[in-house]
Design an enzyme around this catalytic site. Structure first.
Site, mmCIF file in Angstrom:
data_model
loop_
_atom_site.group_PDB
_atom_site.id
_atom_site.type_symbol
_atom_site.label_atom_id
_atom_site.label_comp_id
_atom_site.label_asym_id
_atom_site.label_seq_id
_atom_site.Cartn_x
_atom_site.Cartn_y
_atom_site.Cartn_z
ATOM 1 N N ASP A 99 14.905 40.835 47.846
ATOM 2 C CA ASP A 99 15.554 42.116 47.618
ATOM 3 C C ASP A 99 15.867 42.132 46.115
ATOM 4 O OD1 ASP A 99 17.009 44.526 48.042
ATOM 5 O OD2 ASP A 99 18.859 43.363 47.991
ATOM 6 N N ASP B 147 18.297 44.791 44.161
ATOM 7 C CA ASP B 147 19.674 45.162 43.784
ATOM 8 C C ASP B 147 20.672 44.208 44.447
ATOM 9 O OD1 ASP B 147 18.957 47.621 42.365
ATOM 10 O OD2 ASP B 147 18.435 48.401 44.329
ATOM 11 N N GLY C 193 21.123 48.361 50.591
ATOM 12 C CA GLY C 193 19.822 48.243 51.258
ATOM 13 C C GLY C 193 19.351 49.509 51.935
ATOM 14 N N ARG D 118 17.770 56.162 49.620
ATOM 15 C CA ARG D 118 18.559 57.177 48.912
ATOM 16 C C ARG D 118 19.052 58.293 49.850
ATOM 17 N NH1 ARG D 118 15.349 59.412 43.995
ATOM 18 N NH2 ARG D 118 15.023 57.166 43.773
ATOM 19 N N SER E 165 14.521 50.416 46.904
ATOM 20 C CA SER E 165 14.660 51.292 45.740
ATOM 21 C C SER E 165 13.332 51.726 45.150
ATOM 22 C CB SER E 165 15.475 50.598 44.656
ATOM 23 O OG SER E 165 15.490 51.397 43.491
ATOM 24 N N ASN F 154 13.201 52.781 42.317
ATOM 25 C CA ASN F 154 13.358 52.428 40.906
ATOM 26 C C ASN F 154 13.089 50.945 40.632
ATOM 27 O OD1 ASN F 154 14.319 55.070 39.985
ATOM 28 N ND2 ASN F 154 16.112 54.633 41.249
ATOM 29 N N ASP G 278 21.238 40.658 50.042
ATOM 30 C CA ASP G 278 22.708 40.742 49.944
ATOM 31 C C ASP G 278 23.267 41.778 50.919
ATOM 32 O OD1 ASP G 278 21.680 42.971 48.534
ATOM 33 O OD2 ASP G 278 23.551 43.166 47.416
HETATM 34 C C1 G6P Z 1 18.475 49.515 47.388
HETATM 35 C C2 G6P Z 1 19.963 49.581 47.142
HETATM 36 C C3 G6P Z 1 20.571 50.824 47.708
HETATM 37 C C4 G6P Z 1 19.774 52.057 47.251
HETATM 38 C C5 G6P Z 1 18.322 51.925 47.707
HETATM 39 C C6 G6P Z 1 17.461 53.106 47.252
HETATM 40 O O1 G6P Z 1 18.249 49.134 48.693
HETATM 41 O O2 G6P Z 1 20.613 48.447 47.713
HETATM 42 O O3 G6P Z 1 21.898 50.925 47.271
HETATM 43 O O4 G6P Z 1 20.329 53.244 47.784
HETATM 44 O O5 G6P Z 1 17.793 50.747 47.137
HETATM 45 O O6 G6P Z 1 17.384 53.092 45.856
HETATM 46 P P1 G6P Z 1 16.812 54.251 44.946
HETATM 47 O O7 G6P Z 1 16.822 53.629 43.580
HETATM 48 O O8 G6P Z 1 15.410 54.543 45.419
HETATM 49 O O9 G6P Z 1 17.697 55.411 45.079
HETATM 50 MG MG MG Z 2 20.492 44.542 47.795
#
Ligand code: G6P
Ligand code: MG
Length: 220
Positions: free
Chosen positions: A12, A14, A49, A52, A121, A123, A175
Site C-alpha cells: 500500500d 499512503d 484505503g 475517493r 489512490s 495519485n 495500514d
Molecule cells: C488511498 C488512501 C485513501 C484515499 C484513496 C484514494 O487508499 O488511503 O485515503 O482516499 O487512496 O486516493 P485518491 O488519491 O485517488 O483520491
Molecule cells: Mg494506506
C-alpha cells in the site's frame, strides 16, 4: 506462510511508504466541515484505503447527508478535495518516505525480492515520482480498472500478478483494516502497520520497525 516462501512484497502507499495519509485526512476534514459532518478519529481511520468517491459517501453518511447531494455535486466535492490534496502533495519530497521504508526498499532490492504497489489512490504514480522511488517497483496496479476496492482481494491479487508471482509467495503491507482484509482474502501474508490491525498475520507499531530480520522473527 513461512519466511522462506516470500518472493515479493505488495505495498500500500499512503501511510505505508509515503507520509501522505495525513494529507488525505487534512483535505477530507475540510470536506467534512463543508458538508457539516462531524470529523472524528474513527471516521479518519475508516477512510484509510477507501476510494475517493466511497470516502466522500462515508463522510456524507456520517452526518446523515447521503441524500442531500446530486451525483454531479458529489463529483464536484470529490474533485475539490483532490485539488486540495494535490496542493498538499506538492510539498512532498524524498524526505517524506516514512521512517525506515527507504532502507527496507533498498534491502528488498539488494536481496532480490520483487515489489509492486497496491494503492487505491489514482495519485500513486505521481507520489512515487515525487518521492523518487518509482524504479523500485515492477509496477503499480491501476485502481481505475478495479471492479471492487479494498477489502475485496482484487487489488492485492493484481499486485501479485504485476510481479508475476502467485499470491502464496507474496506479502502485502497495509495500514488500513480494509487493506489487511484484502491481503488476507487474496491468500497473501498480511503485514500490518499499526498495532490496532488485529487481523494482520504480522504487526508492527510503525514503519521504522519493518525489516526482513524483524518479519522473519515475527513469523517464528
Ligand atoms: C488511498 C488512501 C485513501 C484515499 C484513496 C484514494 O487508499 O488511503 O485515503 O482516499 O487512496 O486516493 P485518491 O488519491 O485517488 O483520491
Ligand atoms: Mg494506506
Amino acid at each position: 506462510m513461512k519466511f522462506e516462501d516470500i518472493k515479493g512484497f505488495a505495498f500500500d502507499l499512503d501511510g505505508v511508504i509515503a507520509d501522505s495519509a495525513r494529507l488525505h485526512a487534512k483535505a477530507w476534514h475540510q470536506t467534512a466541515d463543508e458538508v457539516h459532518s462531524e470529523w472524528t478519529p474513527e471516521l479518519a481511520e475508516a477512510l484509510k484505503g477507501v476510494s475517493r468517491m466511497d470516502s466522500l459517501g462515508m463522510i456524507l453518511k456520517a452526518g446523515g447527508h447521503e441524500n442531500d447531494y446530486t451525483e454531479d455535486e458529489k463529483v464536484a466535492l470529490a474533485t475539490e478535495k483532490n485539488t486540495k490534496y494535490l496542493k498538499l502533495v506538492e510539498s512532498l519530497t524524498p524526505d517524506d518516505v516514512l521512517p525506515g521504508m527507504k532502507a527496507f526498499l533498498d534491502e528488498l532490492k539488494a536481496s532480490g525480492y520483487k515489489m509492486s504497489v497496491a494503492s487505491a489512490s489514482k495519485n500513486a504514480p505521481a507520489i512515487l515520482k515525487q518521492l523518487k522511488i518509482t524504479d523500485y517497483f515492477e509496477g503499480v496496479v491501476d485502481p481505475a480498472k478495479l471492479h471492487a476496492g479494498k477489502p475485496d482481494p482484487e487489488i492485492f491479487s493484481l499486485a501479485a500478478g504485476v510481479m508475476d508471482l502467485a499470491p502464496e509467495v507474496v506479502a502485502g503491507l497495509e495500514d488500513s483494516g480494509a487493506g489487511i482484509k484484502s491481503i488476507n482474502a487474496a491468500g497473501e501474508l498480511s503485514i500490518g502497520i499499526g498495532n490496532q490491525l488485529m487481523e494482520a498475520d504480522v504487526r508492527f507499531a510503525d514503519t521504522s520497525e519493518v525489516s526482513l530480520k524483524n518479519i522473519k522473527a515475527k513469523l517464528g
